[in-house]
Design a protein around this motif. Structure first.
Motif, PDB file in Angstrom:
ATOM      1  N   UNK A 193      25.435  35.785  31.496  1.00 39.11           N
ATOM      2  CA  UNK A 193      26.204  34.599  31.069  1.00 39.11           C
ATOM      3  C   UNK A 193      27.412  34.273  31.947  1.00 39.11           C
ATOM      4  N   UNK A 194      27.240  34.336  33.272  1.00 38.39           N
ATOM      5  CA  UNK A 194      28.310  33.929  34.184  1.00 38.39           C
ATOM      6  C   UNK A 194      29.640  34.637  33.912  1.00 38.39           C
ATOM      7  N   UNK A 195      29.557  35.937  33.684  1.00 37.17           N
ATOM      8  CA  UNK A 195      30.744  36.698  33.280  1.00 37.17           C
ATOM      9  C   UNK A 195      31.344  37.550  34.391  1.00 37.17           C
ATOM     10  N   UNK A 196      30.753  37.559  35.577  1.00 27.98           N
ATOM     11  CA  UNK A 196      31.122  38.525  36.614  1.00 27.98           C
ATOM     12  C   UNK A 196      32.601  38.450  36.983  1.00 27.98           C
ATOM     13  N   UNK A 197      33.104  37.282  37.300  1.00 29.26           N
ATOM     14  CA  UNK A 197      34.486  37.168  37.775  1.00 29.26           C
ATOM     15  C   UNK A 197      35.486  37.591  36.712  1.00 29.26           C
ATOM     16  N   UNK A 198      35.194  37.254  35.455  1.00 25.64           N
ATOM     17  CA  UNK A 198      36.076  37.633  34.353  1.00 25.64           C
ATOM     18  C   UNK A 198      36.111  39.158  34.194  1.00 25.64           C
ATOM     19  N   UNK A 199      34.959  39.793  34.315  1.00 27.75           N
ATOM     20  CA  UNK A 199      34.883  41.249  34.183  1.00 27.75           C
ATOM     21  C   UNK A 199      35.691  41.935  35.280  1.00 27.75           C
ATOM     22  N   UNK A 200      35.490  41.506  36.512  1.00 29.10           N
ATOM     23  CA  UNK A 200      36.196  42.136  37.631  1.00 29.10           C
ATOM     24  C   UNK A 200      37.700  41.957  37.483  1.00 29.10           C
ATOM     25  N   UNK A 201      38.130  40.774  37.046  1.00 26.39           N
ATOM     26  CA  UNK A 201      39.560  40.535  36.836  1.00 26.39           C
ATOM     27  C   UNK A 201      40.115  41.468  35.765  1.00 26.39           C
ATOM     28  N   UNK A 202      39.360  41.701  34.696  1.00 24.15           N
ATOM     29  CA  UNK A 202      39.832  42.574  33.620  1.00 24.15           C
ATOM     30  C   UNK A 202      39.879  44.033  34.054  1.00 24.15           C
ATOM     31  N   UNK A 203      38.920  44.458  34.872  1.00 27.82           N
ATOM     32  CA  UNK A 203      38.973  45.826  35.400  1.00 27.82           C
ATOM     33  C   UNK A 203      40.223  45.996  36.262  1.00 27.82           C
ATOM     34  N   UNK A 204      40.470  45.055  37.132  1.00 31.76           N
ATOM     35  CA  UNK A 204      41.639  45.143  38.021  1.00 31.76           C
ATOM     36  C   UNK A 204      42.946  45.132  37.248  1.00 31.76           C
ATOM     37  N   UNK A 205      42.984  44.393  36.128  1.00 28.62           N
ATOM     38  CA  UNK A 205      44.219  44.260  35.357  1.00 28.62           C
ATOM     39  C   UNK A 205      44.451  45.423  34.399  1.00 28.62           C
ATOM     40  N   UNK A 206      43.429  46.225  34.144  1.00 30.72           N
ATOM     41  CA  UNK A 206      43.540  47.278  33.143  1.00 30.72           C
ATOM     42  C   UNK A 206      44.375  48.456  33.635  1.00 30.72           C
ATOM     43  N   UNK A 207      45.107  49.047  32.717  1.00 34.46           N
ATOM     44  CA  UNK A 207      45.874  50.256  33.027  1.00 34.46           C
ATOM     45  C   UNK A 207      45.136  51.519  32.593  1.00 34.46           C
ATOM     46  N   UNK A 208      43.916  51.362  32.084  1.00 35.65           N
ATOM     47  CA  UNK A 208      43.186  52.528  31.589  1.00 35.65           C
ATOM     48  C   UNK A 208      42.847  53.470  32.750  1.00 35.65           C
ATOM     49  N   UNK A 209      43.045  54.777  32.571  1.00 34.91           N
ATOM     50  CA  UNK A 209      42.857  55.707  33.696  1.00 34.91           C
ATOM     51  C   UNK A 209      41.414  56.114  33.977  1.00 34.91           C
ATOM     52  N   UNK A 210      40.485  55.791  33.076  1.00 31.72           N
ATOM     53  CA  UNK A 210      39.129  56.306  33.272  1.00 31.72           C
ATOM     54  C   UNK A 210      38.098  55.240  32.917  1.00 31.72           C
TER      55      UNK A 210
END
Length: 300
Positions: free
Chosen positions: A135-152
């Motif tokens: 569902x055309x979600x790739x860019x949103x996912x990558x942005x959320x990974x980059x923005x996350x502070x989660x360590x793992x």
């Protein structure tokens, strides 16, 4: 004094001496609701059931009583889950009181801030192939990974007919974004069989993954698991796995129980292979468990 590995050895002894089979890992489908309509996924097509908070807590305690010590909360999309002012973090906090490791699997379209010990984000290819399925979600996912502070944060890749040729480029791309990469092969759920790989395609992907792991890329599967997946040649201890559905039903055994037809020759669930090999005391599979779930040989 507590040792996660001693708990594992205790299970071995129970099995060999008493014939006792207790699951170690469980997937808890807290909801079937999802904000995506992925072609490959059968779960959003089901009823839109979700657990109440009380049922979620009851179910995790039942899983613990069955023997489960590793919990993975999934969906649907678990980060969408709400019940009378409660959110997923309320369930995770309770789970962390019980289990060695409490994790979630998310589609990554919602900001990734959680107290879960491990987060898996589903990424099924590079932008175009992923978007065809998810569902055309790739860019949103990558942005959320980059923005996350989660360590793992790990990426979990399901190789299918749209993405299998991209293995090298995808692994190289994800290696700069996540702590590790897990994978599986698409299982031919009823109505989407065309997405599964041929045996030859699967072997080609596995050869490439083995080569990439040798080069130092963070592919978490052991070499023994990848070799076993070429011909589905391993001794499956499916009872090490439990699954809970949104209505609280618990199945012990194959992930597909109560969900679709079971065809062992089509299985591509690398995590099931790794668990079975670890139970058979294959050192590199045990090492993968340590790396993924934080198993400790000894904890004071």
């Amino acid at each position: 004094m507590r040792s996660h590995y001693l708990e594992f050895l205790k299970r071995k002894a129970e099995y060999h001496l008493l014939g006792k089979k207790r699951p170690l890992l469980a997937g808890l489908k807290i909801t079937h609701k999802c904000n995506l309509r992925c072609r490959a996924c059968p779960f959003w097509r089901k009823n839109q059931d979700q657990m109440s908070y009380s049922l979620a807590l009851e179910t995790i305690h039942r899983l613990y009583a069955e023997g489960v010590r590793l919990l993975i909360i999934e969906g649907g999309e678990p980060l969408l889950w709400r019940d009378n002012g409660r959110g997923l973090e309320d369930v995770i906090r309770e789970a962390k009181k019980l289990f060695f490791c409490s994790a979630i699997v998310t589609n990554g379209t919602i900001p990734i801030e959680t107290e879960a010990d491990v987060v898996w984000v589903s990424i099924d290819g590079l932008r175009d192939s992923h978007n065809q399925n998810r569902s055309n979600s790739f860019d949103r996912i990558i942005a959320n990974i980059k923005a996350s502070s989660h360590p793992k944060i790990f990426a979990n890749v399901t190789f299918n007919r749209l993405s299998w040729r991209e293995v090298d480029e995808l692994v190289e791309y994800l290696s700069g974004l996540v702590k590790g990469i897990t994978f599986q092969f698409y299982y031919p759920y009823t109505g989407t069989e065309d997405l599964s790989l041929t045996p030859e395609q699967r072997k080609w992907v596995l050869e490439r993954l083995l080569a990439l792991k040798e080069q130092g890329y963070p592919i978490l599967a052991s070499r023994r698991t990848m070799e076993a997946l070429k011909d589905n040649a391993w001794r499956c201890h499916d009872w090490l796995i439990a699954s809970a559905d949104p209505d609280g039903t618990i199945h012990i055994g194959c992930y597909l129980k109560g969900r679709d037809r079971i065809m062992c020759d089509k299985c591509g669930f690398a995590a099931h292979v790794e668990m079975s090999l670890a139970f058979d005391l294959i050192p590199e599979a045990i090492w993968v468990g340590r790396k993924v779930f934080g198993f400790k040989l000894l904890e004071l």
